[in-house]
Design a protein around this motif. Structure first.
Motif, PDB file in Angstrom:
ATOM      1  N   LYS A 127      47.162  38.279  41.055  1.00  0.00           N
ATOM      2  CA  LYS A 127      48.615  38.332  40.989  1.00  0.00           C
ATOM      3  C   LYS A 127      49.188  36.932  41.157  1.00  0.00           C
ATOM      4  O   LYS A 127      48.478  35.992  41.529  1.00  0.00           O
ATOM      5  CB  LYS A 127      49.182  39.292  42.036  1.00  0.00           C
TER       6      LYS A 127
ATOM      7  N   TYR B 103      45.087  40.789  44.900  1.00  0.00           N
ATOM      8  CA  TYR B 103      46.514  40.909  45.176  1.00  0.00           C
ATOM      9  C   TYR B 103      46.931  40.188  46.450  1.00  0.00           C
ATOM     10  O   TYR B 103      48.109  40.160  46.781  1.00  0.00           O
ATOM     11  CB  TYR B 103      46.902  42.386  45.311  1.00  0.00           C
TER      12      TYR B 103
ATOM     13  N   PRO C 271      42.290  47.412  44.905  1.00  0.00           N
ATOM     14  CA  PRO C 271      42.509  45.993  45.197  1.00  0.00           C
ATOM     15  C   PRO C 271      41.264  45.349  45.794  1.00  0.00           C
ATOM     16  O   PRO C 271      40.451  46.019  46.422  1.00  0.00           O
ATOM     17  CB  PRO C 271      43.662  46.017  46.204  1.00  0.00           C
TER      18      PRO C 271
END
Length: 364
Positions: A295, A313, A326
């Protein structure tokens, strides 16, 4: 490219045995090696194939018996993959020659170093500076004020944007794009993605008053350090104000996307289909396995290894090994996967307990 066994051993920095004057013309797998080939048999697993081949010379494991293998000459190596790197470099028929093809379009304000090759249909803009010994293959375009250090090699169809700066010995494979505009837009009011994050999905989104996307232009360019390599069809976006940076020695595979404002450290490996969202910061020697995604604005320390398909993330410190979506530290990921595999049995236990509580007379 014919080489003697002695010359190859010298290039590998290792020891030759037997007839070191024997000439070989190319490396080959043991099963298909002929009398003029150098068979690559760097572990005992290849012994039978090597005996059955016509090879007279081979790179072999430490302690191999040349007479048993039917070899006239051999080279021993302590680390097979490192030997492969050195060997392929020795045999690589890299194109040579200098000169500018008559179809190339070069702005008069460009500076061209010595011993440069510029191929057909290349376009070089104003203010560009090419270092000595650069090779620019066909259909490459280099934008205004871009600079290339000595010994760069741009593969056919490479695009270098304006204000991009490449260090020495940078290699781009065909159709790489360095310095494309970043994917950055803003709306007058909060955009749907901003509202979704702000409400965390607790409120149903309604159409905004004005959803028009206004481009945020990319002015920062890209800086690639010395010895960076970029694979075919990979893209590195220009920074918004400051440049996107790729550190010295980092190697980028095919079909990789690196977003605007990212900073990637030195000696990283970025495998195919990796996507790094904008403004990420990644330390030295990080490993991005295939299909890793990150991200925006994440920060990873040095020596972080990301397993294939990991979706990152959150930030991770130096030396982390992460996997999953994740992404989690490997011990946590393994524990999570083990728990998931146990769910069917857990469901069965719960169903049995529910049946006993519903019908207590049937227990037992």
């Amino acid at each position: 490219m014919p080489l003697t066994i002695a010359e190859i051993a010298q290039a590998l920095g290792t020891t030759a045995h037997g007839n070191t004057a024997l000439v070989v013309r190319r490396p080959a797998e043991p099963g298909s090696a002929g009398p003029d080939d150098l068979a690559l048999a760097m572990s005992k697993a290849y012994a039978d194939a090597l005996r059955a081949s016509q090879a007279r010379a081979a790179i072999v494991w430490d302690g191999a018996d040349l007479d048993d293998l039917g070899l006239a000459a051999a080279i021993t190596v302590p680390r097979a993959r490192l030997a492969m790197a050195q060997l392929t470099q020795a045999f690589d028929p890299r194109p040579t020659g200098t000169g500018i093809h008559p179809t190339a379009v070069i702005d008069p304000a460009a500076q061209i170093g010595a011993d440069v090759h510029i191929g057909p249909f290349v376009v070089i803009g104003p203010g560009v500076a090419l270092g000595d010994g650069c090779r620019i293959d066909s259909h490459v375009s280099i934008g205004d004020r871009a600079t290339l250090g000595a010994g760069c090699w741009l593969g056919a169809g490479t695009r270098i944007g304006r204000d991009c700066h490449l260090g020495a010995r940078v290699i781009t494979q065909p159709n790489a794009v360095i310095g494309s505009d970043g994917f950055s837009y803003v709306t007058t009011d909060l955009a749907n993605e901003e509202r979704a994050i702000k409400t965390m999905g607790r409120t149903q989104l309604t159409p905004p008053q004005d959803g028009t996307r206004h481009r945020i232009h990319s002015l920062g360019g890209v800086v690639l350090g010395d010895d960076v390599e970029v694979g075919s069809n990979s893209t590195i976006d220009a920074g918004t104000i400051r440049p996107t940076r790729i550190g010295r020695g980092t190697k980028i595979d095919n079909q990789v996307h690196i977003g605007h404002n990212c900073v990637v450290g030195e000696d990283c490996i970025v495998c195919g289909h990796v996507g790094l969202a904008g403004s990420g910061t990644f330390g030295d020697r990080c490993v991005f396995a295939g299909k890793v995604g990150t991200k925006d604005h994440v920060t990873l320390g040095n020596d972080v290894v990301m397993g294939g398909g990991a979706n990152v993330y959150s930030d991770f410190p130096d030396g982390a090994f992460v996997m999953g979506s994740p992404a989690l530290d490997m011990p946590d990921h393994r524990a999570q996967q083990k728990a998931l595999r146990g769910l069917p049995q857990l469901q069965k236990i719960v169903a049995d307990l529910r049946a006993r509580l519903t019908n207590p007379g049937e227990a037992g």
